[in-house]
Design a protein around this motif. Structure first.
Motif, short mmCIF file in Angstrom:
data_model
loop_
_atom_site.label_atom_id
_atom_site.label_comp_id
_atom_site.label_asym_id
_atom_site.label_seq_id
_atom_site.Cartn_x
_atom_site.Cartn_y
_atom_site.Cartn_z
N LEU A 28 0.83 -1.21 0.00
CA LEU A 28 0.00 0.00 0.00
C LEU A 28 0.86 1.26 0.00
O LEU A 28 0.56 2.22 -0.70
CB LEU A 28 -0.92 0.02 1.23
CG LEU A 28 -2.26 -0.66 1.08
CD1 LEU A 28 -2.99 -0.66 2.42
CD2 LEU A 28 -3.10 0.00 0.03
N ILE A 29 1.92 1.26 0.78
CA ILE A 29 2.82 2.42 0.85
C ILE A 29 3.48 2.64 -0.51
O ILE A 29 3.55 3.77 -1.00
CB ILE A 29 3.85 2.25 1.97
CG1 ILE A 29 3.15 2.36 3.33
CG2 ILE A 29 4.97 3.28 1.85
CD1 ILE A 29 4.00 1.96 4.51
N ASP A 30 3.94 1.56 -1.15
CA ASP A 30 4.55 1.69 -2.47
C ASP A 30 3.56 2.24 -3.49
O ASP A 30 3.89 3.09 -4.31
CB ASP A 30 5.08 0.34 -2.96
CG ASP A 30 6.31 -0.11 -2.20
OD1 ASP A 30 6.94 0.72 -1.50
OD2 ASP A 30 6.65 -1.30 -2.31
N PHE A 31 2.31 1.76 -3.42
CA PHE A 31 1.26 2.22 -4.32
C PHE A 31 1.00 3.71 -4.10
O PHE A 31 0.90 4.48 -5.06
CB PHE A 31 0.00 1.39 -4.09
CG PHE A 31 -1.13 1.71 -5.02
CD1 PHE A 31 -1.01 1.49 -6.37
CD2 PHE A 31 -2.32 2.22 -4.54
CE1 PHE A 31 -2.05 1.77 -7.24
CE2 PHE A 31 -3.37 2.51 -5.40
CZ PHE A 31 -3.23 2.29 -6.76
N SER A 32 0.95 4.13 -2.84
CA SER A 32 0.71 5.53 -2.52
C SER A 32 1.86 6.41 -3.04
O SER A 32 1.63 7.49 -3.59
CB SER A 32 0.56 5.70 -1.00
OG SER A 32 0.34 7.04 -0.67
N LYS A 46 1.62 9.51 -5.83
CA LYS A 46 2.17 10.84 -5.55
C LYS A 46 3.16 11.26 -6.64
O LYS A 46 3.14 12.39 -7.10
CB LYS A 46 2.88 10.82 -4.21
CG LYS A 46 2.17 11.62 -3.17
CD LYS A 46 3.05 11.75 -1.97
CE LYS A 46 2.28 11.96 -0.73
NZ LYS A 46 1.08 11.24 -0.55
N LYS A 47 4.02 10.31 -7.02
CA LYS A 47 5.03 10.59 -8.04
C LYS A 47 4.37 10.98 -9.37
O LYS A 47 4.88 11.83 -10.09
CB LYS A 47 5.91 9.36 -8.22
CG LYS A 47 7.11 9.58 -9.10
CD LYS A 47 7.97 8.34 -9.13
CE LYS A 47 9.20 8.58 -9.97
NZ LYS A 47 10.03 7.38 -10.05
N GLU A 48 3.24 10.36 -9.67
CA GLU A 48 2.52 10.65 -10.92
C GLU A 48 1.59 11.84 -10.78
O GLU A 48 0.83 12.15 -11.70
CB GLU A 48 1.75 9.41 -11.36
CG GLU A 48 2.65 8.26 -11.73
CD GLU A 48 1.91 6.99 -12.06
OE1 GLU A 48 0.68 7.05 -12.27
OE2 GLU A 48 2.55 5.94 -12.11
N ARG A 49 1.61 12.50 -9.62
CA ARG A 49 0.81 13.71 -9.36
C ARG A 49 -0.69 13.51 -9.54
O ARG A 49 -1.39 14.34 -10.11
CB ARG A 49 1.30 14.87 -10.20
CG ARG A 49 2.75 15.23 -9.95
CD ARG A 49 3.13 16.47 -10.71
NE ARG A 49 4.55 16.72 -10.68
CZ ARG A 49 5.19 17.35 -9.70
NH1 ARG A 49 4.54 17.80 -8.68
NH2 ARG A 49 6.49 17.54 -9.77
N VAL A 50 -1.17 12.37 -9.04
CA VAL A 50 -2.61 12.09 -9.07
C VAL A 50 -3.28 12.97 -8.02
O VAL A 50 -2.75 13.10 -6.90
CB VAL A 50 -2.86 10.59 -8.77
CG1 VAL A 50 -4.35 10.29 -8.68
CG2 VAL A 50 -2.19 9.72 -9.82
N PRO A 51 -4.41 13.61 -8.33
CA PRO A 51 -5.09 14.46 -7.34
C PRO A 51 -5.46 13.67 -6.07
O PRO A 51 -5.79 12.48 -6.15
CB PRO A 51 -6.35 14.92 -8.07
CG PRO A 51 -6.03 14.79 -9.52
CD PRO A 51 -5.07 13.63 -9.63
N ILE A 52 -5.40 14.34 -4.93
CA ILE A 52 -5.60 13.67 -3.63
C ILE A 52 -6.92 12.92 -3.53
O ILE A 52 -6.92 11.78 -3.08
CB ILE A 52 -5.38 14.67 -2.47
CG1 ILE A 52 -3.90 14.99 -2.37
CG2 ILE A 52 -5.91 14.11 -1.15
CD1 ILE A 52 -3.52 16.01 -1.34
N PRO A 53 -8.06 13.49 -3.93
CA PRO A 53 -9.31 12.71 -3.82
C PRO A 53 -9.27 11.41 -4.63
O PRO A 53 -9.79 10.38 -4.19
CB PRO A 53 -10.38 13.65 -4.37
CG PRO A 53 -9.81 15.02 -4.22
CD PRO A 53 -8.32 14.85 -4.38
#
Length: 59
Positions: free
Chosen positions: A13-17, A21-28
């Motif tokens: 899960l941490i790696d996925f998160s 983040k690295k791909e700048r996906v919006p937080i929601p």
């Protein structure tokens, strides 16, 4: 579930998160994707606080 299995799933899960983040996906969208991944692929249920911590605290 054993502690070791839980740690492996949490690491995934941490790696996925971090990837989101690295791909700048919006937080929601990050929150929705992490919850979906946890439930569907890892068979884990996350509280809102746990999901928030993964999104905000993961570097």
């Amino acid at each position: 579930m054993s502690i070791m299995m839980f740690r492996i799933k949490l690491g995934l899960l941490i790696d996925f998160s971090k990837r989101l983040k690295k791909e700048r996906v919006p937080i929601p969208i990050q929150i929705a994707m992490i919850k979906h991944y946890a439930v569907e692929d890892l068979n884990l249920t996350l509280t809102d606080k746990m999901t928030h911590e993964l999104v905000v605290q993961t570097l």
